[in-house]
Design a protein around this motif. Structure first.
Motif, short mmCIF file in Angstrom:
data_model
loop_
_atom_site.label_atom_id
_atom_site.label_comp_id
_atom_site.label_asym_id
_atom_site.label_seq_id
_atom_site.Cartn_x
_atom_site.Cartn_y
_atom_site.Cartn_z
N PRO A 1 -2.70 8.99 -2.31
CA PRO A 1 -3.92 8.63 -3.05
C PRO A 1 -4.36 7.21 -2.70
CG PRO A 1 -2.01 8.45 -4.49
CD PRO A 1 -1.52 9.05 -3.19
N PRO A 2 -5.60 6.83 -3.02
CA PRO A 2 -6.06 5.48 -2.74
C PRO A 2 -5.18 4.42 -3.41
CG PRO A 2 -7.90 6.88 -3.34
CD PRO A 2 -6.65 7.67 -3.61
N PHE A 3 -5.10 3.28 -2.76
CA PHE A 3 -4.32 2.17 -3.28
C PHE A 3 -5.18 1.28 -4.17
CE2 PHE A 3 -2.69 -2.26 -1.98
CZ PHE A 3 -1.80 -2.33 -3.03
N MET B 1 -14.52 2.69 -0.07
CA MET B 1 -13.49 3.72 -0.01
C MET B 1 -13.92 5.01 -0.71
SD MET B 1 -12.47 3.68 -3.36
CE MET B 1 -10.95 4.58 -3.33
N ILE B 2 -15.20 5.10 -1.07
CA ILE B 2 -15.67 6.25 -1.83
C ILE B 2 -16.59 7.15 -0.99
CG2 ILE B 2 -15.44 5.27 -4.12
CD1 ILE B 2 -18.80 5.23 -2.27
N GLU B 3 -16.69 8.40 -1.44
CA GLU B 3 -17.67 9.31 -0.86
C GLU B 3 -18.82 9.50 -1.84
OE1 GLU B 3 -16.78 13.65 -0.37
OE2 GLU B 3 -17.02 13.15 1.76
N GLU B 4 -18.50 9.95 -3.08
CA GLU B 4 -19.48 10.11 -4.14
C GLU B 4 -18.94 9.51 -5.42
OE1 GLU B 4 -22.50 11.33 -3.84
OE2 GLU B 4 -22.35 12.11 -1.79
N VAL B 5 -19.80 8.84 -6.18
CA VAL B 5 -19.39 8.23 -7.43
C VAL B 5 -20.35 8.63 -8.54
CG1 VAL B 5 -18.99 6.05 -8.67
CG2 VAL B 5 -18.35 6.24 -6.27
N SER B 6 -19.81 9.08 -9.66
CA SER B 6 -20.59 9.28 -10.88
C SER B 6 -19.97 8.41 -11.95
CB SER B 6 -20.57 10.75 -11.30
OG SER B 6 -19.27 11.12 -11.76
N LEU B 7 -20.55 8.40 -13.12
CA LEU B 7 -19.98 7.60 -14.19
C LEU B 7 -18.63 8.15 -14.65
CD1 LEU B 7 -23.13 6.82 -16.38
CD2 LEU B 7 -21.93 5.32 -14.77
N GLU C 1 -9.48 1.18 2.39
CA GLU C 1 -10.11 -0.12 2.70
C GLU C 1 -11.21 -0.42 1.70
OE1 GLU C 1 -9.22 0.04 7.53
OE2 GLU C 1 -11.28 -0.09 6.83
N ALA C 2 -10.81 -0.66 0.46
CA ALA C 2 -11.77 -0.92 -0.62
C ALA C 2 -12.39 -2.30 -0.46
CB ALA C 2 -11.09 -0.82 -1.98
N GLY C 3 -13.70 -2.38 -0.74
CA GLY C 3 -14.38 -3.67 -0.75
C GLY C 3 -14.75 -4.17 0.63
N THR C 4 -15.42 -5.31 0.64
CA THR C 4 -15.78 -5.93 1.91
C THR C 4 -14.52 -6.41 2.62
OG1 THR C 4 -17.93 -6.65 1.10
CG2 THR C 4 -17.04 -7.82 3.00
N PRO C 5 -14.27 -5.96 3.83
CA PRO C 5 -13.05 -6.34 4.53
C PRO C 5 -13.17 -7.73 5.17
CG PRO C 5 -14.34 -4.90 5.92
CD PRO C 5 -15.10 -5.01 4.61
N ALA C 6 -12.08 -8.16 5.77
CA ALA C 6 -12.07 -9.40 6.55
C ALA C 6 -12.67 -9.09 7.92
CB ALA C 6 -10.66 -9.95 6.67
N ILE C 7 -13.99 -9.06 7.97
CA ILE C 7 -14.68 -8.56 9.16
C ILE C 7 -14.43 -9.44 10.38
CG2 ILE C 7 -16.92 -7.91 10.13
CD1 ILE C 7 -17.87 -7.60 7.15
N GLY C 8 -14.69 -10.71 10.23
CA GLY C 8 -14.49 -11.62 11.36
C GLY C 8 -13.05 -11.62 11.84
N LEU D 1 0.84 -1.20 0.00
CA LEU D 1 0.00 0.00 0.00
C LEU D 1 0.88 1.26 0.00
CD1 LEU D 1 -3.10 0.53 2.34
CD2 LEU D 1 -1.63 2.40 1.62
N VAL D 2 1.87 1.28 0.89
CA VAL D 2 2.77 2.43 0.96
C VAL D 2 3.62 2.52 -0.32
CG1 VAL D 2 4.67 3.51 2.23
CG2 VAL D 2 2.84 2.32 3.47
N ALA D 3 4.10 1.38 -0.79
CA ALA D 3 4.96 1.37 -1.97
C ALA D 3 4.23 1.92 -3.20
CB ALA D 3 5.46 -0.05 -2.24
N TYR D 4 3.00 1.50 -3.40
CA TYR D 4 2.27 1.91 -4.60
C TYR D 4 1.62 3.27 -4.44
CZ TYR D 4 3.07 -2.48 -6.97
OH TYR D 4 3.68 -3.52 -7.60
#
Length: 420
Positions: free
Chosen positions: A252-254, A260-266, A279-286, A105-108
């Motif tokens: 910037p986002p990895f 990981m979004i606030e507002e999205v348009s096309l 933290e994009a997507g469904t995380p490892a919740i458990g 994450l830091v590298a990219y």
């Protein structure tokens, strides 16, 4: 040295670890592969199972009861980790799959967008591949240059040589806190102070320190620090990145996606505030909830007490291994009280290959690791292709060390007789 056999931490906690109470090849299990992964106490297993049995729902997105309970437990784990490393804000803790992902994450996000041709990154020759390969990729794509801190005569981080490497071209120092092969403890506070004088950012790989000693990110003053849950009594598939707020906000986002979004348009998107930006997507919740339980468990014992007990184990381990003249143990010797290095020993036994020792130890119920331990360049420098490594944790005992050393002596004697 002879330890007074009073009741130890291990005596008090071993009942909490179901996996330790089994036999392997008819012998009681002696688990000495803790640098690879730790075992899990019942409190952590229960937390994971409870989530899936009673609270299984996605976090942040739902308003129903299960989602609310899952979100509360998930975010509580972030609070626990922040307190565990003494972060200034809970928003400085980003959940990742593991420490490798945290470094990437830091590298990219930072490295690929900041470094220019000729900029320099300082690593050490003892880095785990996870803190080497990402920076190799960054260097290849940006034109940055990698430089390496070598070892002292006692096989530790060479702070004096480090001082000669850092210069106006240096943009990043990324170093391991505790070596998983040498067991040495890098002087991270001194490293950061030197870096600060030169305006250089610092990342600390704390995978082998967080489970074994108190770690305070504000005291260290690093820009980033990474940890791996499965080495600190939590499940696999969960790790974290600590980063200073201003540093994380500048990155910037990895990964892109949900959460990981606030507002999205096309045509475009805006991004959520920290820590959700990363933290994009469904995380490892458990698994995140379970790392919170692991932090509770370790904190309940006390990291200072864990460190002190492991010093005792380290002193006893090295005393017993010293009775085997064929061994070459890598890294510094412990202090007389067992402090000054991790409670692990990577070693070779003369001409005997490390992999030859492993099966006989396994037959005795002893689990250790052989190979290059994801430090292949270090092994090349040491002049060996692989080492055997015994690594201890707070649930291990001096009696287990006796079993291990006896089995190791038997294995060496067996092959010595065969080889004549």
């Amino acid at each position: 040295m002879t330890l007074v056999r009073e009741k130890t931490i291990a005596d008090r906690v071993r009942a909490d670890f179901p996996i330790l109470h089994q036999e392997v090849h008819g012998k009681p299990l002696v688990y000495f592969d803790n640098a690879a992964t730790s075992q899990k106490p019942k409190a952590v297993l229960d937390a994971l199972q409870h989530y899936y049995e009673f609270d299984n729902a996605n976090v942040h997105r739902g308003v129903h009861t299960l989602s609310a309970r899952a979100t509360t437990a998930y975010e509580a784990a972030r609070d626990k980790l922040a307190a565990f490393v003494n972060a200034a804000s809970r928003n400085e803790i980003v959940f990742t799959r593991n420490a490798s992902e945290a470094i990437n994450l830091v590298a990219y996000s930072w490295g690929m967008n900041t470094l220019k041709p000729g900029d320099e990154i300082i690593l050490s020759v003892m880095e785990h591949h996870s803190n080497l390969v990402p920076w190799q990729l960054v260097a290849q794509r940006t034109g940055a240059v990698l430089k390496f801190v070598e070892l002292t005569e006692t096989e530790e981080f060479d702070l004096e040589q480090f001082k000669t490497l850092i210069c106006e071209k240096t943009k990043l120092v990324s170093v391991v806190h505790v070596s998983n092969t040498l067991g040495c403890i890098s002087p991270v506070e001194e490293i950061v102070k030197i870096a600060r004088k030169n305006g250089v950012k610092v990342l600390i790989d704390a995978c082998q320190s967080l489970p074994h000693m108190p770690v305070d990110v504000q005291k260290i003053d690093c820009d980033w620090l990474v940890g791996s849950g499965h080495k600190m009594c939590a499940p696999t598939g969960i790790g974290f990145l600590y980063g200073k707020l201003d540093v994380l906000r500048s990155m910037p986002p990895f990964l892109g996606g949900g959460e990981m979004i606030e507002e999205v348009s096309l045509e475009s998107s805006t991004y959520a505030d920290l820590p959700h930006k990363f933290e994009a997507g469904t995380p490892a919740i458990g698994e995140a909830i379970a790392i919170g339980a692991a932090v509770d468990y370790l904190s309940g014992i006390g990291m200072d007490k864990i460190a002190a007990y492991e010093h005792d184990l380290c002193a006893y381990l090295f005393e017993k291994l010293a009775t085997i003249p064929q061994l070459r143990i890598y890294g510094p010797k412990p202090n007389s009280d067992g402090s000054g290095r991790a409670a692990l020993a990577a070693f070779t036994a003369g001409e005997l290959h490390a992999n030859d020792v492993l099966p006989l130890l396994d037959e005795s119920g002893v689990a250790i690791r052989t190979g290059h331990h994801c430090t292949q360049p270090l092994h090349t420098i040491l002049g060996v292709s692989s080492t055997a490594r015994a690594s201890l944790y707070f649930y291990n005992t001096v009696e287990e060390i006796d079993v291990f050393v006896a089995a190791l002596k038997d294995a060496i004697e067996f092959f010595s007789e065969i080889l004549g």
